[in-house]
Design an enzyme around this catalytic site. Structure first.
Site, PDB file in Angstrom:
ATOM      1  N   THR A  46       0.864  -1.236  -0.112  1.00 19.66           N
ATOM      2  CA  THR A  46      -0.029  -0.053   0.084  1.00 19.66           C
ATOM      3  C   THR A  46       0.803   1.327   0.006  1.00 19.66           C
ATOM      4  O   THR A  46       2.386   0.945  -0.020  1.00 19.66           O
ATOM      5  CB  THR A  46      -0.966  -0.093   1.037  1.00 19.66           C
ATOM      6  OG1 THR A  46      -1.543  -1.161   1.077  1.00 19.66           O
ATOM      7  CG2 THR A  46      -1.763   1.006   1.736  1.00 19.66           C
TER       8      THR A  46
ATOM      9  N   THR B 255      -3.992   2.138  -2.139  1.00 26.81           N
ATOM     10  CA  THR B 255      -3.623   0.667  -2.345  1.00 26.81           C
ATOM     11  C   THR B 255      -4.281   0.166  -3.682  1.00 26.81           C
ATOM     12  O   THR B 255      -5.378   0.471  -3.889  1.00 26.81           O
ATOM     13  CB  THR B 255      -3.971  -0.217  -0.914  1.00 26.81           C
ATOM     14  OG1 THR B 255      -3.278  -1.293  -1.105  1.00 26.81           O
ATOM     15  CG2 THR B 255      -5.278  -0.385  -0.851  1.00 26.81           C
TER      16      THR B 255
ATOM     17  N   ASP C 284      -9.161  -8.986   0.333  1.00 26.46           N
ATOM     18  CA  ASP C 284      -9.425  -8.191   1.750  1.00 26.46           C
ATOM     19  C   ASP C 284     -10.766  -8.948   2.481  1.00 26.46           C
ATOM     20  O   ASP C 284     -11.078  -8.641   3.590  1.00 26.46           O
ATOM     21  CB  ASP C 284      -9.191  -6.842   1.832  1.00 26.46           C
ATOM     22  CG  ASP C 284      -7.831  -6.397   2.328  1.00 26.46           C
ATOM     23  OD1 ASP C 284      -6.927  -7.479   2.146  1.00 26.46           O
ATOM     24  OD2 ASP C 284      -7.600  -5.192   1.863  1.00 26.46           O
TER      25      ASP C 284
ATOM     26  N   SER D  57     -10.367  -2.958   5.879  1.00 28.12           N
ATOM     27  CA  SER D  57      -9.028  -2.716   5.541  1.00 28.12           C
ATOM     28  C   SER D  57      -8.171  -2.522   6.963  1.00 28.12           C
ATOM     29  O   SER D  57      -8.942  -2.336   8.141  1.00 28.12           O
ATOM     30  CB  SER D  57      -9.204  -1.418   4.835  1.00 28.12           C
ATOM     31  OG  SER D  57      -7.710  -0.666   4.796  1.00 28.12           O
TER      32      SER D  57
ATOM     33  N   GLY E 207       1.379  -1.498   4.931  1.00 23.12           N
ATOM     34  CA  GLY E 207       2.008  -2.737   5.615  1.00 23.12           C
ATOM     35  C   GLY E 207       0.674  -3.714   5.924  1.00 23.12           C
ATOM     36  O   GLY E 207       0.811  -4.401   7.082  1.00 23.12           O
TER      37      GLY E 207
HETATM   38  N1  GLY Z   1      -5.213  -3.825   1.319  1.00 21.18           N
HETATM   39  C1  GLY Z   1      -4.658  -3.604   2.504  1.00 21.18           C
HETATM   40  C2  GLY Z   1      -5.614  -2.592   3.421  1.00 21.18           C
HETATM   41  O1  GLY Z   1      -6.744  -2.245   2.929  1.00 21.18           O
HETATM   42  O2  GLY Z   1      -5.493  -2.620   4.616  1.00 21.18           O
END
Ligand code: GLY
Length: 567
Positions: free
Chosen positions: A378, A396, A420, A449, A470
């Site tokens: 990200t 991201t 996710d 997220s 991260g």
């Molecule tokens: N795809 C990483 C986040 O949304 O935390």
């Protein structure tokens, strides 16, 4: 020869705007990368020196922090394709010079044809590649709509002026860093396999540092966005190209999905902690809630000392509890009633720590629900302008280079944010990851997220602007940088560059960067029952702080090509 001249011009053009007091300048092969800067008026910190330059140029032209953020977002989509994007989404926390805070959610949404079991086979087995590679892994992108909305509400300069620097970067090209060359080479085969046309990111001979990456198709897409705004992406030629890619590569994003995508202005999650006030991201991110929980459960660290066994044990035990809550209680608030009040209530958080034992670990097995698997690629950027407006944006594609599907003829990478979601709620997938029912796939829902763009104020003035990539390590990295300064009295550069550690309940171990702990601390933690798991770097924090003398200090993480600039 032409190449050498271009190189020099680029170096000089880039080097000129940095008039602040650069304390540590590491001159890299291609770009002057400034890791720390002290400035009187304005600061921009991003993952790439060229994006930082674009942001500073906009500020110098009279743009405000949101103008600069919009320009930086598009620039990152060109020069930092692994995470910068127009085919993904993100979150913005904004605080204006008068102290008004707002929060924009431009997270991707599940296409309307998405359904709970779309990544399972007929036997109910999770097909994890389908949610990570290819067009089917993509959620409906939110980035362009997000920037459009932010600009509509707060922008000062003309939209086109903010997008054009990126059109130019894509059209004329830029020289790739060693990190980028390595990343693109690693992904070559996946780009070829998952895209209908061979994209500009593929160089069959292999990329070398310093090679020019020219993205003609992306330049045309950005030109449409510059001219037509939101519609330049969600309808007309770009939309047609996205739909064609969906058809060819079996994706499910529809014309209606693109037309109907809407960013959401949400109420930021705000709370006091000691003498600070924290403004951060509410659901659909888990980040703000976890940050609040950690500060309440483990924020009194001063007495133990930085990276002492006592401090690390306390933080890890708080993290274990916060991430257990995450897996059950957090999701898209438009689809699931996230009990934010309960999860952030001081009495509740006290009871969560009631069984904390300073001498030994608690059992993750005895806490409910399951593990989380989330990509770490990200990017974050922090900006303050000369008037004192501040922007904190994390954005991201999910994985590095997202789904590796580049929209044929449009030149941008589609996210794989669908990963996710919990592919199969309540049941371990092939990697042993278990997700909660709350985060199950549903049409038009946003996946949970961890992104935690944050602004912290002290005596009602913006004091710190920070965030990081991260994946699930995002909230714990933001937490550590904040307490490193506020509790352990470190300077911002010390706090950002300090080694980091992370625990997320399951897997039940402390992940930590090499040399994070002394041998003695590691031995004590092991004695208390912790499993220790050394790993590569955690996060890339881009942060700004107001110093006691009123100047701004910007710090870019040493862990990448990240760069701070200001004046
Ligand atoms: N795809 C990483 C986040 O949304 O935390």
């Amino acid at each position: 020869m032409i190449r050498i001249i271009r190189h020099l011009v680029l170096f000089l053009a880039f080097a000129l705007p940095f008039n602040g007091t650069a304390q540590t300048d590491s001159v890299r092969t291609l770009y002057k990368i400034t890791k720390e800067i002290t400035a009187d008026s304005a600061v921009v910190v991003t993952a790439h020196p060229l994006a930082t330059k674009v942001g500073l140029d906009i500020l110098r032209k009279g743009g405000n922090a949101v103008d600069a953020a919009v320009a930086v977002h598009f620039a990152l989509a060109v020069v930092y394709p692994q995470a910068g994007n127009i085919g993904g989404g993100g979150f913005m926390i904004y605080r204006d010079k008068l102290g008004n805070a707002s929060c924009l959610d431009f997270r991707e949404k599940a296409p309307s044809a998405a359904f709970e079991k779309m990544y399972q086979d007929s036997m109910g087995r999770v097909l994890s590649k389908k949610s990570t590679y290819g067009a089917l892994a993509a959620g409906v992108p939110g980035a362009v709509d997000g920037m459009w909305e932010a600009h509509k509400k707060y922008g000062k300069l003309k939209w086109g002026e903010l997008v054009m620097p990126s059109v130019e970067l894509a059209e004329k090209g830029f020289q790739i860093t060693p990190n980028e060359a390595e990343g693109l080479n690693e992904q070559r085969i996946f780009f070829v396999k998952n895209s209908s046309l061979t994209p500009a990111f593929v160089n069959m001979e292999g990329w070398k540092p310093g090679d020019w990456l020219i993205q003609k198709d992306l330049a045309e897409t950005l030109r449409r966005v510059a001219g037509e705004g939101r519609d330049g992406f969600y309808s007309g030629a770009t939309a047609k190209l996205i739909l064609r890619e969906m058809e060819k590569k079996k994706g499910i994003i529809s014309e209606e999905d693109l037309k109907n995508y809407k960013s959401v202005w949400r109420k930021p999650l705000e709370f006091d902690w000691k003498d600070l006030h924290v403004i951060t991201m509410p659901p659909p991110s888990s980040g703000g809630i976890i940050l609040r929980q950690l500060l309440a459960m483990a924020g009194d660290l001063k007495k133990y000392g930085f990276h002492s066994a006592e401090a690390v044990h306390l933080v890890v035990e708080a993290e274990r509890r916060a991430y257990a809550d995450r897996s059950v209680h957090m999701a898209d608030p438009d689809f699931y009633k996230v009990p934010v009040q309960m999860l952030t209530n001081p009495e509740y958080l006290k009871t969560r720590m009631a069984d904390f034992n300073p001498d030994t670990v608690s059992s993750s097995a005895n806490l409910t629900a399951g593990a989380i698997k989330e990509s770490e690629e990200t990017t974050h950027f922090s900006i303050v302008d000369a008037e004192g407006n501040a922007v904190s944006i994390t954005t991201t594609l999910n994985d590095s280079y997202g789904s590796r599907t580049v929209v044929g003829g449009a030149g941008f990478i589609l996210n794989n944010e669908m990963d996710d979601f919990s592919a199969k709620p309540g049941v371990a997938n092939m990697y042993g990851a278990i997700g909660g029912k709350a985060n199950a796939i549903e049409a038009n829902k946003r996946p949970l997220s961890s992104m935690t763009p944050t602004i912290v104020t002290r005596t009602n003035k913006t004091w710190m602007v920070l965030g990081t990539p991260g994946g699930t390590t995002i909230p714990t990295s933001v937490f550590q940088v904040l307490v490193n300064v506020a509790e352990f009295g470190q300077t911002l550069p010390e706090a950002v560059q300090a080694k980091r550690f992370h625990h997320q309940w399951k897997p039940d171990h402390i992940s930590y960067e090499t040399d994070c702990f002394s041998q003695e601390v590691e031995a004590t933690l092991t004695r208390k029952g912790h499993l220790m798991n050394p790993r590569e770097s955690i996060g890339r924090v881009e942060a700004i702080i107001r110093l006691a003398n009123g100047k701004w200090q910007g710090v870019a993480d040493e862990r990448g090509d990240d760069c701070a600039g200001g004046y």
